[in-house]
Design a protein around this motif. Structure first.
Motif, short mmCIF file in Angstrom:
data_model
loop_
_atom_site.label_atom_id
_atom_site.label_comp_id
_atom_site.label_asym_id
_atom_site.label_seq_id
_atom_site.Cartn_x
_atom_site.Cartn_y
_atom_site.Cartn_z
N ALA A 175 0.77 -1.21 0.10
CA ALA A 175 0.02 -0.03 -0.10
C ALA A 175 0.94 1.11 -0.08
O ALA A 175 2.01 1.24 0.78
N PHE A 176 0.55 2.24 -0.91
CA PHE A 176 1.25 3.60 -0.80
C PHE A 176 0.25 4.69 -1.29
O PHE A 176 -0.78 4.47 -1.77
N ARG A 177 0.22 5.77 -0.20
CA ARG A 177 -0.41 6.91 -0.41
C ARG A 177 0.20 8.15 -0.23
O ARG A 177 0.92 8.36 1.05
N ASN A 178 0.24 9.19 -0.99
CA ASN A 178 0.67 10.43 -0.60
C ASN A 178 -0.26 11.28 0.27
O ASN A 178 -1.50 11.05 0.04
N ALA A 179 0.06 11.58 1.37
CA ALA A 179 -0.89 12.30 2.26
C ALA A 179 -0.27 13.47 2.96
O ALA A 179 0.66 13.56 3.93
N PRO A 180 -0.73 14.73 2.45
CA PRO A 180 -0.21 15.93 2.93
C PRO A 180 -0.49 16.03 4.45
O PRO A 180 0.31 16.77 5.12
N GLU A 181 -1.60 15.52 4.95
CA GLU A 181 -1.71 15.57 6.39
C GLU A 181 -0.92 14.96 7.34
O GLU A 181 -0.53 15.19 8.50
N LEU A 182 0.10 13.95 6.85
CA LEU A 182 1.10 13.33 7.36
C LEU A 182 2.36 14.08 7.21
O LEU A 182 3.55 13.39 7.40
N ALA A 183 2.54 15.17 6.24
CA ALA A 183 3.55 15.85 6.08
C ALA A 183 4.65 14.87 5.12
O ALA A 183 5.79 14.86 5.41
N GLY A 184 4.03 14.10 4.27
CA GLY A 184 4.72 13.36 3.69
C GLY A 184 3.70 12.17 2.78
O GLY A 184 2.74 12.27 2.16
#
Length: 247
Positions: free
Chosen positions: A206-215
């Motif tokens: 699984a992979f996801r870009n997540a701005p709320e995770l700062a990465g």
């Protein structure tokens, strides 16, 4: 044809041997069967968020726990736990029937975390000191292993991940949260991260870009086997027409 004096050849060989010896001495003895990472390693540092309130304001921990499908009764390891931002939230999420092992290589941080665990009466949390090349996790013990904004600081990634591999239970996952930037700037490109994990016996699922995770969020499962240490080939990051590539 120019002949090179034997004395110069011997001197060059001896110099190379001495250099190799010095390089080996810079690594833990327990890591020397594994390849050295062919990339910079970040210095130890703090997350970019200065307070837990700021991190909660963007829903960081809740988002990661949701993606990782953390549920009551699970056993979770929080590697690079620091002063416990994830540890305390995981402890609440897994509940009294679950367990959280908080691990770090910083004795002072673990001491402060221990005081926090006692103060907040987190009876389902234990603490363990790790090393640069070994998380020191018991085998077949964890449903999830968290590595949040810390993998780029692991000095011996191949030895570390190889020794992490047996700690997962069947169906267990390793969760990595990091930033897509050079490894000497407190981040790691996703392709390089995936390559290093795959070389020691993990598979990205699984992979996801997540701005709320700062990465980004990356999730790995354990493959059926892991290679012998001497058979591991290090990943090499190269520039490919302005893009990042891994070989």
């Amino acid at each position: 044809m120019t002949r090179i004096p034997l004395a110069l050849i011997l001197a060059a060989v001896l110099g190379a041997c001495q250099w190799a010896g010095q390089a080996d001495e810079s690594r833990p003895e327990t890591a020397q069967d594994f390849p050295r990472a062919e990339r910079p390693v970040s210095d130890l540092g703090a997350n970019q968020f200065s307070t837990e309130t700021q991190r909660d304001s963007v829903g960081e921990a809740q988002k990661v726990m949701d993606l990782a499908e953390i549920a009551p009764g699970m056993t979770v390891a929080d590697l690079g736990a620091g002063e416990g931002y994830y540890t305390v939230r995981l402890a609440e999420k897994v509940g009294s029937e679950g367990r959280v092992l908080a691990q770090d290589i910083d004795r002072d941080a673990l001491s402060r975390l221990g005081q926090r665990v006692e103060r907040e009466r987190l009876e389902n949390v234990s603490i363990r000191l790790g090393t640069a090349d070994d998380p020191r996790l018991p085998a077949n013990s964890f449903d999830r292993v968290f590595m949040v904004h810390m993998y780029h600081e692991v000095q011996e990634p191949y030895a570390f991940l190889w020794r992490l591999w047996p700690a997962l239970r069947e169906g267990g996952k390793v969760i990595v949260v990091d930033v897509d930037r050079p490894t000497n700037e407190h981040g790691i490109p996703p392709m390089l991260l995936t390559c290093e994990f795959e070389r020691v016996g993990f598979t990205l699922d699984a992979f996801r870009n997540a701005p709320e995770l700062a990465g980004y969020y990356a999730q790995f499962t354990r493959a059926a086997t892991r290679p012998e240490p001497q058979a591991i080939k290090p990943c090499r990051q190269v520039a490919d027409v302005g893009n990042s590539a891994v070989g």
